[in-house]
Design a protein around this motif. Structure first.
Motif, mmCIF file in Angstrom:
data_model
loop_
_atom_site.group_PDB
_atom_site.id
_atom_site.type_symbol
_atom_site.label_atom_id
_atom_site.label_comp_id
_atom_site.label_asym_id
_atom_site.label_seq_id
_atom_site.Cartn_x
_atom_site.Cartn_y
_atom_site.Cartn_z
ATOM 1 N N ASN A 106 -24.701 -70.179 -8.407
ATOM 2 C CA ASN A 106 -25.574 -70.056 -7.254
ATOM 3 C C ASN A 106 -25.302 -71.189 -6.272
ATOM 4 O O ASN A 106 -25.262 -72.369 -6.650
ATOM 5 C CB ASN A 106 -27.044 -70.112 -7.696
ATOM 6 C CG ASN A 106 -27.994 -69.648 -6.616
ATOM 7 O OD1 ASN A 106 -27.696 -68.720 -5.869
ATOM 8 N ND2 ASN A 106 -29.157 -70.278 -6.521
ATOM 9 N N VAL A 107 -25.110 -70.845 -5.002
ATOM 10 C CA VAL A 107 -24.757 -71.837 -3.986
ATOM 11 C C VAL A 107 -25.395 -71.434 -2.662
ATOM 12 O O VAL A 107 -25.624 -70.246 -2.409
ATOM 13 C CB VAL A 107 -23.215 -71.943 -3.849
ATOM 14 C CG1 VAL A 107 -22.616 -70.636 -3.328
ATOM 15 C CG2 VAL A 107 -22.819 -73.106 -2.957
ATOM 16 N N LEU A 187 -39.187 -62.779 0.820
ATOM 17 C CA LEU A 187 -39.341 -64.154 1.282
ATOM 18 C C LEU A 187 -38.349 -65.012 0.509
ATOM 19 O O LEU A 187 -38.282 -64.950 -0.728
ATOM 20 C CB LEU A 187 -40.760 -64.638 1.025
ATOM 21 C CG LEU A 187 -41.051 -66.116 1.352
ATOM 22 C CD1 LEU A 187 -40.956 -66.360 2.853
ATOM 23 C CD2 LEU A 187 -42.423 -66.512 0.822
ATOM 24 N N THR A 188 -37.556 -65.802 1.209
ATOM 25 C CA THR A 188 -36.585 -66.678 0.561
ATOM 26 C C THR A 188 -36.851 -68.128 0.956
ATOM 27 O O THR A 188 -37.260 -68.404 2.085
ATOM 28 C CB THR A 188 -35.136 -66.315 0.957
ATOM 29 O OG1 THR A 188 -34.948 -66.529 2.370
ATOM 30 C CG2 THR A 188 -34.844 -64.862 0.638
ATOM 31 N N THR A 189 -36.620 -69.032 0.024
ATOM 32 C CA THR A 189 -36.695 -70.460 0.310
ATOM 33 C C THR A 189 -36.076 -71.215 -0.856
ATOM 34 O O THR A 189 -35.587 -70.610 -1.819
ATOM 35 C CB THR A 189 -38.142 -70.917 0.566
ATOM 36 O OG1 THR A 189 -38.130 -72.237 1.116
ATOM 37 C CG2 THR A 189 -38.977 -70.919 -0.703
ATOM 38 N N VAL A 214 -33.662 -68.738 -9.082
ATOM 39 C CA VAL A 214 -32.250 -68.891 -9.424
ATOM 40 C C VAL A 214 -31.884 -70.371 -9.358
ATOM 41 O O VAL A 214 -32.180 -71.043 -8.356
ATOM 42 C CB VAL A 214 -31.356 -68.079 -8.460
ATOM 43 C CG1 VAL A 214 -29.916 -68.041 -8.974
ATOM 44 C CG2 VAL A 214 -31.886 -66.661 -8.291
ATOM 45 N N PRO A 215 -31.241 -70.915 -10.393
ATOM 46 C CA PRO A 215 -30.961 -72.355 -10.438
ATOM 47 C C PRO A 215 -30.089 -72.850 -9.295
ATOM 48 O O PRO A 215 -29.189 -72.146 -8.825
ATOM 49 C CB PRO A 215 -30.224 -72.517 -11.780
ATOM 50 C CG PRO A 215 -30.619 -71.341 -12.591
ATOM 51 C CD PRO A 215 -30.812 -70.225 -11.612
ATOM 52 N N SER A 222 -34.432 -74.830 -7.371
ATOM 53 C CA SER A 222 -34.104 -73.415 -7.528
ATOM 54 C C SER A 222 -34.274 -72.713 -6.195
ATOM 55 O O SER A 222 -35.025 -73.170 -5.330
ATOM 56 C CB SER A 222 -35.013 -72.746 -8.567
ATOM 57 O OG SER A 222 -34.820 -73.266 -9.861
ATOM 58 N N SER A 223 -33.565 -71.610 -6.038
ATOM 59 C CA SER A 223 -33.805 -70.762 -4.869
ATOM 60 C C SER A 223 -34.758 -69.644 -5.268
ATOM 61 O O SER A 223 -34.785 -69.196 -6.420
ATOM 62 C CB SER A 223 -32.494 -70.186 -4.334
ATOM 63 O OG SER A 223 -31.830 -69.420 -5.321
#
Length: 401
Positions: A106-107, A187-189, A214-215, A222-223
């Motif tokens: 995850n990036v 919603l993302t953050t 997600v790590p 985390s995201s």
């Protein structure tokens, strides 16, 4: 129309899929133009790059710059939080069970695009054109002309549309598209939290959609992708940071302890799009120009990167055989393979999301039985994990082990 086009391929769109396609083609000695604004947006969105995508980025020389900012996804936990009568126990998937250190990494999206941009600037044979395509292309017998913003044209044997969900090239070509919407938004953050995530990605299945943590690197970040009803998503987005963090803690059942908002927020509409076929006269669609997924299951960009890698195989094979890479014959195999992959992934994501929204007992029973089977039948679980990461049929050469 030029009889001797300057470029073999012109890629329109400078996002991750477009950059990957241009690099993959140029590294094989083709004359490639990348047309688009090369400016990543630091919006806090992240992408989970599955194992095949990491192999592609490694081959393109971009992974070395991405890896320090990426976190491994060593385990995936699925938790049914729907309140269903057929609620199965949590399902646990471990990458080591199929011989991998991680399912993926995850990036932050901006870091990925910047790494690909740096490779593109250093790539021989790849011309970067900091302009947009002006409308559609004009296909001819041996090449196509691409009008450029501000005047002038570019000639190439094949035009690649990587210009997003509203693709002007796709629309101008009149390619048929199926569109659909869901009564949800995501919603993302980015979050910081008191407890270590231990490289575990956790997905709660709720009646309004998946809630996924997600790590990110460091163990305590985390995201978040929180899919919920449109009105609820708007309400959450309007909360101050402290109140939103508490709402996330509650939804996550305090599994990562106290949380704080640690990055910008985004709102993603829940919609789908599928172009069929993903090709036209001297035109190939990749990424969101060909298919749009809701942010569920880490399929969207990974599918776009498979498009890029598969297109590279198609074009290189045609050129080495002395065939026209922009001809209908050369693109027919690409269209079949990518169309099938996109339809299968679309169907899986759509079925999962609609099953959560349904609330019908038979649907709940089927979903619960499926998760229970995956938890208890090891050969089935391993097969599903492998297929989820990278389909066995038609794997592009740059993504193979």
């Amino acid at each position: 129309m030029s009889d001797d086009p300057v470029f073999d391929v012109a890629v329109v769109g400078a996002g991750a899929a477009g950059l990957a396609a241009a690099l993959a083609l140029a590294r094989d000695g083709l004359r490639v133009a990348l047309v688009g604004r090369h400016a990543p947006v630091a919006d806090g969105r992240t992408v989970a790059l599955l194992d095949g995508s990491v192999r592609l980025l490694t081959a393109l020389g971009a992974w070395e710059a991405v890896a320090p900012a990426a976190a491994p996804l060593a385990e995936l936990h699925l938790i049914d939080d729907t309140g269903s009568l057929f609620r199965p126990p949590p399902a646990r998937f471990v990458a080591a069970e199929i011989g991998l250190d991680a399912f993926g990494w995850n990036v932050e999206s901006a870091r990925l695009v910047e790494a690909l941009r740096a490779c593109a600037r250093a790539c021989p044979g790849l011309s970067l054109i900091e302009r947009d395509g002006a409308g559609g292309h004009v296909p001819g017998e041996t090449a196509a002309d691409l009008p450029l913003e501000g005047g002038g044209t570019l000639a190439a044997r094949l035009i690649v549309a990587a210009d997003g969900a509203r693709s002007p090239l796709r629309e101008a070509a009149g390619l048929p598209v199926r569109r659909w919407n869901y009564p949800q938004a995501a919603l993302t953050t980015i979050l910081s939290h008191a407890c270590l995530h231990r490289d575990v990605s956790t997905e709660f299945h709720t009646r309004r959609g998946p809630f996924t943590l997600v790590p990110l690197p460091g163990g305590r970040r985390s995201s978040l992708v929180w899919v919920t009803g449109e009105g609820e998503a708007a309400r959450l987005a309007a909360l101050d940071d402290a109140t939103l963090a508490r709402a996330v803690e509650r939804q996550a059942q305090a599994m990562l302890g106290r949380m704080a908002i640690d990055g910008p927020r985004g709102m993603v509409p829940m919609r789908g799009l599928l172009a069929s076929p993903p090709v036209g006269p001297r035109l190939a669609l990749i990424g969101e120009a060909a298919h749009v997924f809701p942010p569920i299951g880490a399929q969207g960009l990974n599918l776009g990167l498979r498009d890029a890698a598969a297109l590279r195989d198609t074009v290189v094979e045609a050129v080495r055989a002395g065939r026209d890479p922009g001809s209908a014959a050369a693109l027919s195999g690409f269209a079949r393979g990518r169309g099938l992959d996109a339809r299968l992934r679309t169907g899986a994501v759509d079925a999962l999301n609609r099953s959560l929204l349904s609330g019908l007992l038979p649907v709940d029973a089927l979903r619960g039985a499926g998760l229970l089977a995956l938890s208890t039948i090891a050969p089935l679980r391993r097969a599903v994990m492998r297929e989820g990461i990278l389909p066995r049929l038609g794997t592009p050469s740059l993504m193979r082990a």
